[in-house]
Structures are given as C-alpha cells and as structure tokens.
Design an enzyme around this catalytic site. Structure first.
Site, short mmCIF file in Angstrom:
data_model
loop_
_atom_site.label_atom_id
_atom_site.label_comp_id
_atom_site.label_asym_id
_atom_site.label_seq_id
_atom_site.Cartn_x
_atom_site.Cartn_y
_atom_site.Cartn_z
N THR A 27 -47.97 7.84 -45.49
CA THR A 27 -49.30 8.37 -45.17
C THR A 27 -49.95 9.08 -46.36
OG1 THR A 27 -48.71 8.64 -42.87
CG2 THR A 27 -50.53 9.95 -43.62
N ASP A 70 -45.39 1.29 -45.69
CA ASP A 70 -45.25 2.24 -44.59
C ASP A 70 -43.73 2.35 -44.42
OD1 ASP A 70 -46.92 2.92 -41.60
OD2 ASP A 70 -44.74 3.06 -41.76
N SER A 71 -43.21 3.55 -44.27
CA SER A 71 -41.75 3.71 -44.30
C SER A 71 -41.05 3.03 -43.12
CB SER A 71 -41.35 5.18 -44.39
OG SER A 71 -41.52 5.83 -43.16
N SER A 72 -41.81 2.58 -42.11
CA SER A 72 -41.18 1.83 -41.03
C SER A 72 -40.68 0.48 -41.53
CB SER A 72 -42.16 1.63 -39.87
OG SER A 72 -42.60 2.89 -39.43
N THR A 102 -43.05 9.63 -43.56
CA THR A 102 -42.18 10.54 -42.81
C THR A 102 -41.34 9.83 -41.75
OG1 THR A 102 -43.97 11.02 -41.26
CG2 THR A 102 -43.70 12.53 -43.11
N ASP A 103 -41.81 8.66 -41.27
CA ASP A 103 -41.13 8.04 -40.12
C ASP A 103 -39.64 7.82 -40.35
OD1 ASP A 103 -43.49 8.05 -38.76
OD2 ASP A 103 -43.91 5.91 -38.96
N GLN A 290 -26.31 12.96 -28.71
CA GLN A 290 -27.76 12.77 -28.55
C GLN A 290 -28.51 14.09 -28.70
OE1 GLN A 290 -28.54 10.65 -24.86
NE2 GLN A 290 -27.07 9.05 -25.39
N CYS A 291 -27.77 15.22 -28.63
CA CYS A 291 -28.41 16.54 -28.81
C CYS A 291 -28.75 16.73 -30.28
CB CYS A 291 -27.47 17.67 -28.41
SG CYS A 291 -26.99 17.64 -26.69
N1 ASP Z 1 -46.08 5.60 -40.70
C1 ASP Z 1 -46.06 6.52 -41.83
C2 ASP Z 1 -44.83 6.20 -42.67
O1 ASP Z 1 -43.75 6.59 -42.32
C3 ASP Z 1 -46.02 7.93 -41.34
C4 ASP Z 1 -46.02 8.97 -42.45
O2 ASP Z 1 -45.99 8.73 -43.62
O3 ASP Z 1 -46.08 10.17 -42.10
O4 ASP Z 1 -44.95 5.57 -43.68
#
Ligand code: ASP
Length: 353
Positions: A27, A70-72, A102-103, A290-291
């Site tokens: 992002t 995008d990190s996904s 961040t993902d 899972q916690c």
């Molecule tokens: N979808 C974005 C990513 O992980 C979200 C982010 O950067 O905060 O690339």
C-alpha cells in the site's frame, strides 16, 4: 531479476550511514486505478512524496522489484530474492529497510529471519496502511523512523541486529509479529514478546529484549525452502475427509497444526489414527495454538496428553507465520528429518521461548 536501482544522497560527503531500501510494493507506494482499486506503483512515487529523504544525513540506495507487488502475491522466490539482495550487499550497508505490504509482512519477516541465519545487522520491514499520496498517510513516519532504526549504533555496533517490523511507533521482532488490524494504523501485534523499541519524542530501545550480536558471526544465506508443507487449522465439527485429504497430500513433509488453547485437540479416535498414520509415514506435525497469546503445553489437559505420544511436536509460543516459514527453511536446509525435528522445537533467532 531485473532490479531498478535509485541512489539518494549518493555523493553526500557528510552522510554518516549507508542504508539499502528494498522496495517490494504494498500500500505504501500504491495508487488508485481506473476501477477504484489500489495497485502497486513504482518507487519514484515515494521519493516525490517524501522529499525529506534527500536531506537525511544518510546515503540511501533503493533496489526496487521490477514489478512491485501487493504482498498477497508474495511467494518463496520473492523471499529468496530479498535474502539474496541483503546477502550480496551485506558488507556495503549499515542496515536494510524492506518496504512491503502489510498483509503478509509477518510471514516475510519470519521467513527472512530464518533465511538470513547469523544476521548481525538491522533488517527493518515497514509499510503503510494508507498510500504515501494520501493526506493522512502513515507512510512517512513509518519509513523515516525505520531508516533511523536501521542506522542506529551503540558503541560502534548496530542496536537492533535482527529482522524486525516497525509500524505505528512500535518495533517488533519480525518472527513474533502478526497482522492484527486491517483498518487502524496499529496493524501488528506481538502478544508473546515485548516491543524491541517504542518511538515517541525519542526512540526508546528495550535493550534487554534485543538479540545479542555475537562478534565475528558469519551470515549464512539459507536459500533452499521446501514448500511441501500445510497448515491444518482445527475447528469443531471438522470432518475426517478434510483431515485425511490434507494429511494425504502427495509429497507432504510437514504440517503446522493449529490447535485450541494450550495445544488441545479433539480426542476422537479417527482423528488420532489419522495423525498417527501421517507421522508413521514421516510427516512432521508441529502443534501451535490458535490463540495469539500463551503457548502450547502438551499434556496440560487430557485433550493434548496423547499428542506427544503420537509424535506431535510442541511449537510452544511460535506464531503460525513463524512456524510455517521455519518448517520450509529447515526442510530445505537439513537433509536429516531428525535434525529438522530437533531444530523445530528449539529457538534459532528468538522466535520461541
Ligand atoms: N494489500 C496490501 C499489501 O499487503 C495491504 C498493505 O500494504 O497494507 O500489499
């Protein structure tokens, strides 16, 4: 890969530190496309929006992924690429900043902590919840402070010689962090380990919690990762077909099993038989909770007492992100499965207690 390289303050005679930024996307550098979705954009976008980068007392080199992502979309090749860039440029820089979405940042930071074994310089992951072009973006503060942390030294040595995530005024150990928030600025948490620093008027380092750098430590680049792994998340009512399908995946070598509470699982006979059969075929099963806080204590309840007997390993307080990436790196690096099991349950770089 055909990287784009940009130098900022390259010739500055007064610069007292050298830092390498690796721009992967996320992002932080995104713009809105015609259909209204956020898409990755090039690094020039970032420099234009943070002109102060040019007047910092730091020589900055930026290596950008040819196609920021995008990190996904991150995969094992991207992790090896980031590791390779750091390994190849290790002696030329005081520290490294990785700009990343961040993902999956917690997965990537965990992976890099195992890929760069014996690290003794800062590798600081950061990004933003709002693109750099947005008026209220968190990008500027995150990046400027990450650069400062990456170059801070105490008695001639880097203060933070480990892979970290800096976000929203907190510096967290990378392999202890989890993305916990997708809207507010405090995107990451680290329930089982204290922040390594908090940034206010000054950056307050928690020196007692930071990994100690051993002099003369040599950096090892563990570039082989094995993707024959899976995550088995338990839920009440899970069917035998689902468990069997996962444990019978062809070529499967390791499973991170996400259990309830302090490592508990259903005691149904079929479930235990499935685990026993998988383990007898040589599949490694690592139990994590899972916690987000606490740890696995196999045997504390009757519902986990049988697991060690079957050969299920305790992942203690490993996050799932750290567990799966540690498994990939160890399966890729160690040829002896006994050694993989032995190293999985012991800390390598502060990832577990
Ligand atoms: N979808 C974005 C990513 O992980 C979200 C982010 O950067 O905060 O690339």
């Amino acid at each position: 890969m055909n990287y784009r390289i940009v130098n900022i303050n390259a010739g500055s005679p007064t610069a007292d530190a050298n830092v390498l930024i690796i721009y992967t996307g996320g992002t932080i550098g995104m713009i809105t496309d015609d259909s209204g979705s956020l898409i990755s954009f090039n690094f020039k976008n970032i420099i234009e929006k943070i002109p102060v980068l040019k007047s910092l007392n730091t020589r900055i080199t930026v290596i950008s992924f040819p196609e920021p992502i995008d990190s996904s979309d991150v995969n094992l090749n991207h992790w090896v690429d980031i590791g390779y860039i750091i390994y190849e440029n290790y002696n030329q820089y005081d520290g490294f900043v990785v700009l990343h979405g961040t993902d999956t940042m917690a997965y990537s930071a965990s992976a890099l902590s195992f890929i760069l074994e014996g690290l003794s310089k800062p590798v600081i992951f950061t990004g933003a919840q709002l693109p750099i072009g947005a008026t209220r973006s968190d990008a500027r503060e995150n990046l400027i402070t990450a650069l400062e942390i990456a170059t801070t030294r105490l008695e001639g040595k880097p203060v933070v010689p480990e892979v970290c995530i800096y976000f929203n005024n907190h510096l967290l150990r990378g392999n202890r962090a989890k993305k916990a928030e997708s809207i507010h600025f405090d995107a990451f948490e680290s329930e089982n380990y204290p922040p390594l620093a908090e940034a206010g008027v000054v950056i307050d380092y928690n020196l007692a919690s930071i990994i100690e750098r051993t002099d003369g430590q040599k950096l090892k680049f563990n570039h082989k990762l094995d993707s024959n792994v899976a995550i088995l998340k338990l839920f009440p009512g899970m069917s035998r077909t689902v468990v069997e399908s996962i444990l019978n995946i062809s070529g499967l070598k390791g499973v991170v099993m996400e259990t309830y509470g302090s490592g508990n699982a259903t005691t149904e006979k079929w479930f235990l038989e499935c685990l026993e059969e998988a383990i007898s075929k040589g599949i490694i099963v690592l139990n994590v909770s899972q916690c987000t806080g606490g740890r696995v204590l196999q045997g504390r309840y009757e519902t986990s007492r049988m697991l060690p007997r079957l050969g299920v390993l305790s992942g203690s307080d490993l996050t799932t992100e750290a567990a799966i990436t540690k498994m990939m790196v160890l399966l890729g690096t160690e040829s002896d499965p006994g050694k993989v099991k032995e190293r999985l349950v012991k800390p390598i770089c502060g990832e577990m207690s």
